[in-house]
Design a protein around this motif. Structure first.
Motif, PDB file in Angstrom:
ATOM      1  N   TYR A  85       0.911  -1.149   0.149  1.00  0.00           N
ATOM      2  CA  TYR A  85      -0.101  -0.053  -0.016  1.00  0.00           C
ATOM      3  C   TYR A  85       0.807   1.474  -0.047  1.00  0.00           C
ATOM      4  CZ  TYR A  85      -4.409  -2.556   0.406  1.00  0.00           C
ATOM      5  OH  TYR A  85      -5.497  -3.287   0.254  1.00  0.00           O
ATOM      6  N   ASN A 210      -1.995  -4.540   6.754  1.00  0.00           N
ATOM      7  CA  ASN A 210      -2.446  -4.500   5.453  1.00  0.00           C
ATOM      8  C   ASN A 210      -3.612  -5.332   5.297  1.00  0.00           C
ATOM      9  OD1 ASN A 210      -0.234  -3.170   4.241  1.00  0.00           O
ATOM     10  ND2 ASN A 210       1.118  -4.978   4.184  1.00  0.00           N
ATOM     11  N   GLU A 213      -6.464  -2.923   5.637  1.00  0.00           N
ATOM     12  CA  GLU A 213      -6.661  -2.045   4.365  1.00  0.00           C
ATOM     13  C   GLU A 213      -7.456  -2.971   3.178  1.00  0.00           C
ATOM     14  OE1 GLU A 213      -6.204   1.040   3.824  1.00  0.00           O
ATOM     15  OE2 GLU A 213      -5.210   1.288   5.918  1.00  0.00           O
ATOM     16  N   GLU A 216     -11.037  -2.676   3.961  1.00  0.00           N
ATOM     17  CA  GLU A 216     -11.537  -1.469   3.552  1.00  0.00           C
ATOM     18  C   GLU A 216     -12.128  -1.711   2.157  1.00  0.00           C
ATOM     19  OE1 GLU A 216     -12.899   2.584   3.150  1.00  0.00           O
ATOM     20  OE2 GLU A 216     -13.153   0.822   4.746  1.00  0.00           O
ATOM     21  N   TYR A 242      -8.733  -2.306  11.967  1.00  0.00           N
ATOM     22  CA  TYR A 242      -9.791  -1.549  11.200  1.00  0.00           C
ATOM     23  C   TYR A 242     -10.352  -0.479  11.713  1.00  0.00           C
ATOM     24  CZ  TYR A 242     -13.062  -0.855   7.610  1.00  0.00           C
ATOM     25  OH  TYR A 242     -14.219   0.134   6.800  1.00  0.00           O
ATOM     26  N   ARG A 245      -8.239   2.356  12.076  1.00  0.00           N
ATOM     27  CA  ARG A 245      -7.915   3.145  10.937  1.00  0.00           C
ATOM     28  C   ARG A 245      -9.085   3.981  10.164  1.00  0.00           C
ATOM     29  NH1 ARG A 245      -2.609   1.666   9.847  1.00  0.00           N
ATOM     30  NH2 ARG A 245      -2.620   2.097   7.631  1.00  0.00           N
TER      31      ARG A 245
END
Length: 516
Positions: A85, A210, A213, A216, A242, A245
């Motif tokens: 990412y 990661n 991410e 998401e 999660y 973030r």
């Protein structure tokens, strides 16, 4: 060396263990299985980043082999996401998913994403086996799960072949002398080297940050404004990251059998060692309560018989087919059965037959835990577990630190004490980060956390700690045995959890199950 991870026992695996309790001869039987393969090839139009390519499932695994026929209403797919990412141009990785569409009645809420723990459990295979257990949730949700990056179909980490994995999983849990310690260190270093040789490209990008991410991207690809989520065991850590973030994107989050991400390796090892020792003592007390226990007339006698058997295995492993049941595999087998009260009767039988020279039952339990199939192939669980765990921490303990942890852990439990994951991470070929330890979901919707007082893998005290770190957590206490509450069969837990997930009813502070 013995490392204990957290994966709640699903209804399917628990039922399988109980069925095999009737005949230990079945423990070594099974179809050829464990074959690796991808999901059905998607159409070219569906492979662009951000779109999930759905198609019929073709490679679902079940204990003992590959499933022959698909379940009604299931579909598999993949989502292409950046490998790194921080550098999206460095390439991509495909994340495998599975979905069971909502059945009704009632208005569809959206998707409900599951992670079943590990780290390293296949969400695709687990949801395929356990979807019926979530039938009430499926009335209003599409049930969705996935293989996190580094797991099975999502560029699963592999560390050599059958011979290398057999050697790694068979080592004794605690070395008796310097020579045995050196041999264990050699095996662990060889395992880490094999991981780098086989999966070196993805190892730096395997980890919880990661994976969060990726979740998401899944939320967006599924078309949900908010992410609704059930995380079990390690899945609670992933969910917490999660929520940290993306707090504004948190929908209804249930975190069952919570982890405490803030712990050091030493703290984690000592707490988990105590948890398994407590569960072992509960198993012994339960075994002898009605006078039918096969391994001893009372708890002390049963424990003594288990200890004596393990000492014999340390000197002379038991032949099981063309393999050997070592002391290390026997300890793994015991730990495996402690995850659920449903498997305690099978553990009693497996231990008693091993004491008489037949190790099939214990070998079956160990293989279930390590993901070894009858044909000798392994799932990625024993490889992806350290790959994720070691990337999720910057700690790389030296020999003195490992010896100190091992000494302390052995005082807590002579059976389960060890240096823990530090033994592997000290030899791991890529650096780790403490980023996933930082938890703060301030601004999110209320998150339900449920912790069990008799949980061996995620001790109860981790529940209040994670709840506090989240800042938006609401703790529910489950007074019961086993790893994970929702799958325990307790009606109070199911009522409270389903009320939250289906109707948005946030539990009151101090809620306890079963109801008193």
């Amino acid at each position: 060396m013995h490392v204990m991870r957290g994966i709640p026992a699903t209804a399917a695996t628990a039922a399988l263990s109980m069925a095999l309790a009737a005949t230990l001869a079945a423990c070594g039987a099974g179809e050829d299985g464990g074959r690796e393969g991808g999901t059905a090839a998607p159409s070219a139009a569906a492979t662009t980043p951000g779109a999930i390519a759905w198609a019929p499932c073709t490679d679902i695994k079940r204990p003992g082999g590959q499933r022959a026929t698909p379940e009604p209403g299931e579909e598999c797919g993949k989502l292409t996401v950046p490998l790194d990412y921080a550098d999206p141009a460095a390439g991509t990785i495909d994340i495998a998913l599975i979905r069971f569409k909502a059945t009704g009645p009632g208005e569809r809420i959206g998707s409900l994403l599951f992670n079943f723990g590990g780290p390293g459990a296949s969400g695709v295979d687990t949801l395929a086996q356990a979807a019926k257990a979530f039938g009430a949730l499926r009335t209003r949700y599409d049930l969705v799960s996935f293989d996190p990056r580094g797991v099975e179909r999502s560029s699963g980490v592999r560390c050599g072949g059958t011979a290398e994995m057999d050697e790694y999983t068979s080592v004794d849990s605690v070395p008796e002398d310097a020579a045995e310690r050196a041999e264990i260190e050699k095996v662990v270093e060889g395992f880490a080297d094999a991981c780098e040789q086989t999966s070196g490209k993805v190892l730096p990008y395997i980890g919880t940050v990661n994976a969060a991410e990726d979740m998401e991207r899944m939320r967006a690809a599924l078309g949900d404004a908010k992410l609704n989520y059930v995380g079990m065991s390690y899945g609670t850590h992933l969910g917490a990251v999660y929520a940290t973030r993306y707090p504004k994107n948190v929908g209804r989050f249930l975190l069952d059998a919570p982890m405490d991400p803030s712990l050091s390796m030493r703290e984690h090892t000592l707490a988990q060692t105590a948890g398994f020792q407590q569960a072992y003592e509960s198993f012994l007390k339960d075994c002898v309560k009605d006078g039918q226990c096969k391994i001893g007339a009372d708890a002390d006698a049963a424990d003594g018989n288990v200890t004596a058997m393990l000492e014999k295995l340390d000197d002379k492993p038991l032949a099981v087919g063309g393999r050997e049941l070592t002391q290390g595999l026997a300890v793994t087998a015991i730990a495996s059965a402690l995850y659920s009260e449903q498997t305690w009767p099978f553990l009693d039988q497996a231990l008693s037959t091993a004491m008489r020279g037949d190790g099939q039952g214990l070998m079956f339990l160990a293989d279930t835990y390590t993901g070894r199939e009858p044909d000798g192939s392994y799932s990625t669980i024993m490889s992806s577990f350290p790959a994720i765990s070691c990337v999720d921490t910057a700690e790389r303990p030296d020999e003195a630190e490992l010896l100190k942890t091992e000494k302390e852990a052995l005082k807590v439990s002579p059976l389960f004490g060890s240096a823990g994951m530090g033994s592997v991470c000290s030899s791991w070929p890529v650096a780790g980060s403490d980023e996933s330890k930082k938890i703060d979901a301030s601004g999110s919707a209320p998150i339900m956390v449920i912790a069990g007082t008799g949980d061996p893998a995620t001790p109860y005290e981790w529940g209040p700690k994670l709840t506090e770190q989240l800042g938006t957590g609401v703790l529910v206490t489950y007074k019961g045995e086993g790893h994970g509450a929702y799958m325990s069969g307790d009606e109070c837990v199911k009522q409270v959890a389903d009320g939250y997930l289906l109707d948005g009813e946030v539990p009151a502070e101090g809620t306890t199950c079963p109801k008193e």
